[in-house]
Design an enzyme around this catalytic site. Structure first.
Site, PDB file in Angstrom:
ATOM      1  N   GLY A 240      -4.796  11.191   9.042  1.00 31.99           N
ATOM      2  CA  GLY A 240      -3.370  11.281   9.326  1.00 31.99           C
ATOM      3  C   GLY A 240      -3.029  11.129  10.792  1.00 31.99           C
ATOM      4  N   MET A 243      -4.621   6.681  16.314  1.00 26.09           N
ATOM      5  CA  MET A 243      -5.611   6.439  17.358  1.00 26.09           C
ATOM      6  C   MET A 243      -5.357   5.086  18.009  1.00 26.09           C
ATOM      7  SD  MET A 243      -9.763   6.055  17.028  1.00 26.09           S
ATOM      8  CE  MET A 243      -9.631   4.345  16.444  1.00 26.09           C
ATOM      9  N   PRO A 244      -5.322   5.011  19.345  1.00 26.70           N
ATOM     10  CA  PRO A 244      -5.167   3.710  20.005  1.00 26.70           C
ATOM     11  C   PRO A 244      -6.304   2.757  19.618  1.00 26.70           C
ATOM     12  CG  PRO A 244      -4.795   5.495  21.553  1.00 26.70           C
ATOM     13  CD  PRO A 244      -5.337   6.118  20.309  1.00 26.70           C
ATOM     14  N   LEU A 248     -11.417   3.174  26.531  1.00 27.82           N
ATOM     15  CA  LEU A 248     -12.396   3.047  27.600  1.00 27.82           C
ATOM     16  C   LEU A 248     -13.724   3.607  27.130  1.00 27.82           C
ATOM     17  CD1 LEU A 248     -13.020   2.492  30.692  1.00 27.82           C
ATOM     18  CD2 LEU A 248     -12.620   4.959  30.997  1.00 27.82           C
ATOM     19  N   GLY A 249     -14.778   2.791  27.158  1.00 29.60           N
ATOM     20  CA  GLY A 249     -16.124   3.276  26.912  1.00 29.60           C
ATOM     21  C   GLY A 249     -16.711   3.803  28.206  1.00 29.60           C
ATOM     22  N   ASP A 274     -13.839   7.232  25.206  1.00 34.36           N
ATOM     23  CA  ASP A 274     -15.011   7.439  24.349  1.00 34.36           C
ATOM     24  C   ASP A 274     -16.182   7.941  25.187  1.00 34.36           C
ATOM     25  OD1 ASP A 274     -16.447   6.702  21.608  1.00 34.36           O
ATOM     26  OD2 ASP A 274     -17.743   5.997  23.237  1.00 34.36           O
ATOM     27  N   TYR A 279     -24.529  10.460  26.597  1.00 36.24           N
ATOM     28  CA  TYR A 279     -24.114   9.828  27.850  1.00 36.24           C
ATOM     29  C   TYR A 279     -24.209  10.798  29.032  1.00 36.24           C
ATOM     30  CZ  TYR A 279     -21.823   6.459  24.685  1.00 36.24           C
ATOM     31  OH  TYR A 279     -21.530   5.547  23.693  1.00 36.24           O
ATOM     32  N   LYS A 304     -19.670  12.280  20.583  1.00 30.04           N
ATOM     33  CA  LYS A 304     -20.663  12.114  19.519  1.00 30.04           C
ATOM     34  C   LYS A 304     -21.779  13.134  19.663  1.00 30.04           C
ATOM     35  CE  LYS A 304     -20.008   7.200  20.383  1.00 30.04           C
ATOM     36  NZ  LYS A 304     -19.504   7.418  21.767  1.00 30.04           N
ATOM     37  N   HIS A 335     -23.935  10.195  16.127  1.00 32.49           N
ATOM     38  CA  HIS A 335     -24.278   9.022  16.934  1.00 32.49           C
ATOM     39  C   HIS A 335     -25.038   7.959  16.139  1.00 32.49           C
ATOM     40  CE1 HIS A 335     -24.467   8.027  21.426  1.00 32.49           C
ATOM     41  NE2 HIS A 335     -24.663   6.913  20.781  1.00 32.49           N
TER      42      HIS A 335
END
Length: 496
Positions: A240, A243-244, A248-249, A274, A279, A304, A335
């Site tokens: 619901g 989300m764009p 940006l990663g 993201d 990371y 993730k 992931h």
């Protein structure tokens, strides 16, 4: 004095119970005997609900039609269908006599094993994704006919929204007590209403839950006409939430570089960021969000869990929340597949119910993996993040996920580490880019979006960041899309 003690025990519910249906669908709190109203005439057996075009169903029990009134307002606000729970043996006035400790309703409410028979079964329950479940409060609890309904119907995978009616009592634990009867459902927090609740209140309540009961996810088709350079359109997830479709990663971004990249992206108009535990930059991403000056509710943050976290997922989720320090997580993914992935996902489901995570999904799941995974979980992943780029287009998997109502997102949208230079030098892409007076990167990102694939290109260069969200003033022709489709080499650049 003896009568007063007896009356107080009725009111507290410590020894005896204090009521069934009243004109307000709530026990009347009084120390003196009160006349018991006649129940409403028993309506005809409830037929199976007829589809209304939506995917919501209001199931309710009402003996004086107070709960029915709220159910009707929910139907008005949501275009839902209805199914009324009818007891096999109708309740009489004496059955509902709250002054008689041996009355039928009193005995049922005090008997943990009581399951009053109900008429019929909702045969087409499978047609609905969201079930509003309504009942009057009887002695602070849901009537046992509600237990009967839940135990005789399969609500696995559905979103259940409890609501109750009473004159003054709160919902208490009457909704959470029901969770064990349909453990495969996603339960929303229940809400109590009085019999005169306004339509506006009902509408605001429904809107606040971001329910997707009209099945209107546009998983594989984006309305790119709604976008402008610096302002990406959104896709409605099956949870619901919106989300764009460009983000940006942040893989490989660390320290001040990561913080500044997040701030530059948000300043350029990006609203999706993201990150991931692997990371090792969740703290920097959170700092960039907090320092950006953009209201938190306008920003969509995804992270993730890594497979080495799956064995103790609650601790891993708490670590993510602590490191990001932004209140809640918009989207959490696994992931990639690994031991205990179902266990980890089910922990994420609990955090969805608690409101700390809004949407959940997975990464690196393909046809076999997703088909094996779905029957083991309660909440369908809203999104799958996979490797997708012009040299690895993954069309079969993409179409399969879209058919399931699952959004596809591309990591490595520009070809991936060690391969990006070759892709950005491709002669076909270069020719198309020159025709539109755009960069090859912009052509690739536009190609993703026109295929219905979300993209999260990474960059620490503010100029490149602005370029990446400036893809809404041109479109690729069918011929150009076909030429890019012909570039597919099925060339996967990472192992999973």
């Amino acid at each position: 004095m003896k009568m007063l003690i007896s009356s107080l025990l009725f009111m507290s519910g410590l020894a005896l119970s204090t009521g069934a249906c009243s004109p307000t669908d709530e026990p009347v709190k009084t120390e003196e005997p009160t006349p018991v109203p006649d129940p409403e005439p028993n309506p005809d057996p409830t037929p199976d609900p007829q589809p209304t075009g939506g995917r919501a169903l209001v199931v309710y029990f009402s003996c004086t039609n107070t709960t029915k009134g709220i159910a009707d307002r929910i139907v008005e606000a949501s275009d839902a269908a209805t199914w009324r729970i009818e007891p096999e043996v109708a309740y009489t006035s004496e059955d509902l006599n709250y002054n008689n400790s041996s009355s039928r309703a009193n005995r049922e409410q005090n008997d943990p094993s009581a399951r009053p028979a109900i008429k019929g079964k909702c045969e087409n329950l499978a047609d609905y994704d969201v079930v509003f479940l309504g009942y009057p409060i009887w002695w602070g609890k849901a009537p046992k006919v509600i237990f009967t309904f839940l135990e005789s119907h399969d609500l696995a995978g559905k979103t259940v929204v409890p609501f109750c009616t009473s004159h003054s009592s709160g919902i208490g634990s009457s909704d959470t007590d029901l969770h064990r009867l349909a453990t495969g459902a996603e339960w929303k927090q229940g809400r109590r209403f009085n019999g005169n609740e306004s339509k506006e209140t009902i509408e605001n309540w429904i809107e606040s839950m971001n329910l997707n009961f009209n099945n209107d996810t546009n998983a594989g088709v984006f309305d790119l006409s709604e976008g402008t350079n610096g302002n990406a359109p959104t896709v409605k997830l099956s949870s619901g939430y919106d989300m764009p479709i460009l983000g940006l990663g942040t893989y490989s971004l660390h320290g001040a570089t990561c913080v500044n990249s997040v701030k530059a992206a948000l300043a350029a108009g990006f609203r999706k960021i993201d990150t991931a535990h692997m990371y090792d930059n969740e703290e920097e991403v959170g700092q960039g969000v907090r320092e950006s000056g953009v209201p938190r509710e306008e920003i969509f943050v995804a992270t993730k869990l890594y497979p080495n976290q799956y064995s103790n997922p609650e601790a891993a989720i708490e670590e993510c929340l602590r490191k990001l320090d932004i209140g809640y997580i918009d989207l959490m993914l696994l992931h990639h597949p690994g031991a205990n992935d179902v266990k980890a996902y089910k922990a994420m489901e609990k955090y969805v119910a608690a409101g700390k995570i809004r949407s959940i999904g997975v990464s690196c799941y393909y046809v076999k993996e997703i088909d094996e995974f779905l029957p083991q979980v309660n909440i369908k992943p809203v999104l799958v993040q996979n490797e997708v780029h012009p040299y690895y287009q993954d069309t079969e998997v993409m179409e399969h996920l879209h058919d399931l109502g699952i959004v596809v997102e591309a990591w490595y949208p520009l070809g991936g580490r060690g391969h990006q230079k070759e892709l950005l030098s491709d002669p076909v892409l270069s020719e198309i880019a020159a025709k539109h007076d755009k960069s090859v990167v912009q052509v690739i990102l536009r190609w993703h979006l026109q295929r219905g694939v979300v993209a999260i290109p990474g960059s620490s260069n503010p100029d490149h960041i602005r370029e990446n969200i400036s893809v809404f003033d041109f479109s690729l022709t069918d011929d150009e899309m076909a030429r890019i489709a012909a570039l597919d080499r099925n060339e996967k650049h990472d192992w999973y």
